[in-house]
Design an enzyme around this catalytic site. Structure first.
Site, short mmCIF file in Angstrom:
data_model
loop_
_atom_site.label_atom_id
_atom_site.label_comp_id
_atom_site.label_asym_id
_atom_site.label_seq_id
_atom_site.Cartn_x
_atom_site.Cartn_y
_atom_site.Cartn_z
N ASP A 182 0.70 -0.68 0.08
CA ASP A 182 -0.34 -0.10 -0.02
C ASP A 182 0.99 1.16 0.19
O ASP A 182 1.14 1.52 -1.16
CB ASP A 182 -0.70 -0.44 1.34
CG ASP A 182 -2.12 1.24 1.11
OD1 ASP A 182 -2.75 1.69 0.52
OD2 ASP A 182 -2.39 1.62 1.72
N ASP A 198 -8.56 -8.55 5.46
CA ASP A 198 -9.14 -8.60 6.69
C ASP A 198 -10.18 -7.45 6.57
O ASP A 198 -8.96 -6.30 6.16
CB ASP A 198 -8.72 -9.14 7.92
CG ASP A 198 -7.78 -7.67 8.72
OD1 ASP A 198 -6.71 -7.81 7.88
OD2 ASP A 198 -8.22 -7.47 9.71
N GLY A 254 3.17 1.27 0.99
CA GLY A 254 5.08 1.02 0.81
C GLY A 254 5.96 0.63 2.41
O GLY A 254 6.91 0.47 2.31
P1 IMP Z 1 1.60 -0.23 4.17
O1 IMP Z 1 2.39 -0.87 3.25
O2 IMP Z 1 2.99 0.29 5.15
O3 IMP Z 1 1.12 1.15 3.71
O4 IMP Z 1 0.82 -1.63 4.96
C1 IMP Z 1 0.59 -2.47 4.13
C2 IMP Z 1 -0.24 -3.55 5.05
O5 IMP Z 1 -1.64 -2.83 5.20
C3 IMP Z 1 -0.75 -4.53 4.49
O6 IMP Z 1 0.45 -5.59 4.71
C4 IMP Z 1 -2.50 -4.69 4.82
O7 IMP Z 1 -1.66 -5.68 5.95
C5 IMP Z 1 -2.49 -3.49 5.13
N1 IMP Z 1 -3.39 -3.21 3.97
C6 IMP Z 1 -3.86 -1.32 3.00
N2 IMP Z 1 -3.92 -2.42 2.26
C7 IMP Z 1 -5.53 -2.48 2.48
C8 IMP Z 1 -6.80 -3.54 2.18
O8 IMP Z 1 -7.36 -3.08 1.49
N3 IMP Z 1 -7.41 -4.20 2.56
C9 IMP Z 1 -6.53 -4.67 3.65
N4 IMP Z 1 -5.46 -4.48 4.71
C10 IMP Z 1 -5.01 -3.45 3.37
#
Ligand code: IMP
Ligand code: MG
Length: 174
Positions: free
Chosen positions: A101, A157, A103
């Site tokens: 997402d 989830d 990152g």
């Molecule tokens: P980021 O890339 O650090 O923002 O976070 C990624 C994490 O956020 C993922 O491993 C998921 O656990 C959670 N996440 C991000 N987008 C979604 C979504 O659309 N549905 C469910 N969980 C999400």
């Protein structure tokens, strides 16, 4: 408020894509052994299905991290809730994630794992929301690029529910 899940990627589409990635990894790592690192809990369904489709020798390990911050916005500071059982030194490691997402979580995590001196370190994610990227992360294997919508299923989830859906869906409220 009623909640329903709209199918974004069907079970057949997800299965076909995982088969493709499995074949790609098997080709790329021919003659080697791959060590899959699953980021719990979201990556677990994808990792199991993917591992079954990889034809080179596979070993598995699991870790669980929590990112400080709210449920919807990760801060990028990652706390290890459950660490790996085995060292990574000298291994050809592929980190298996459900979704990239912002990152933030992954860039922090990959940096940390790199310090354990694997022979190689790759990232494989079932889903990617490129529009949402805040920190650049090199993704080696991507299942699907999806629009900026909150998705569930196949390990993902909403409030701990829907992880068991065999497809990827979008939660809608009406
Ligand atoms: P980021 O890339 O650090 O923002 O976070 C990624 C994490 O956020 C993922 O491993 C998921 O656990 C959670 N996440 C991000 N987008 C979604 C979504 O659309 N549905 C469910 N969980 C999400
Ligand atoms: Mg995750």
């Amino acid at each position: 408020m009623a909640e329903r899940v709209r199918v974004l990627l069907s079970e057949a589409e997800v299965d076909a894509k995982i088969q493709e990635i499995g074949e790609q990894i098997s080709r790329d790592y021919a003659g080697k052994q791959v060590h899959l690192v699953c980021v719990l809990k979201g990556g677990s369904f994808f990792m199991c299905e993917l591992a079954k489709r990889i034809t080179v020798p596979v070993s598995l390990d699991f870790m669980s991290v929590s990112s400080y911050g709210s449920e919807t916005k990760s801060s990028g500071v990652v706390k290890i809730v459950k660490d790996l059982d085995e060292p990574l030194k000298g291994k050809d490691v592929i980190v298996i994630e459900d979704i990239v997402d912002s990152g933030r979580t992954l860039s922090y995590l990959l940096e940390m794992l790199r310090k354990r001196e694997p022979n190689s370190l790759a990232l494989c994610t079932l889903l990617d929301k490129p529009e949402r990227r805040v920190i650049d992360v090199k993704v080696d294997y991507t299942g699907f690029n999806i629009p900026d919508e909150f998705v569930v299923g196949y390990g993902l989830d909403y409030d701990q529910r829907y992880r068991n859906l065999p497809y990827i869906g979008v939660v809608e409220f009406n």
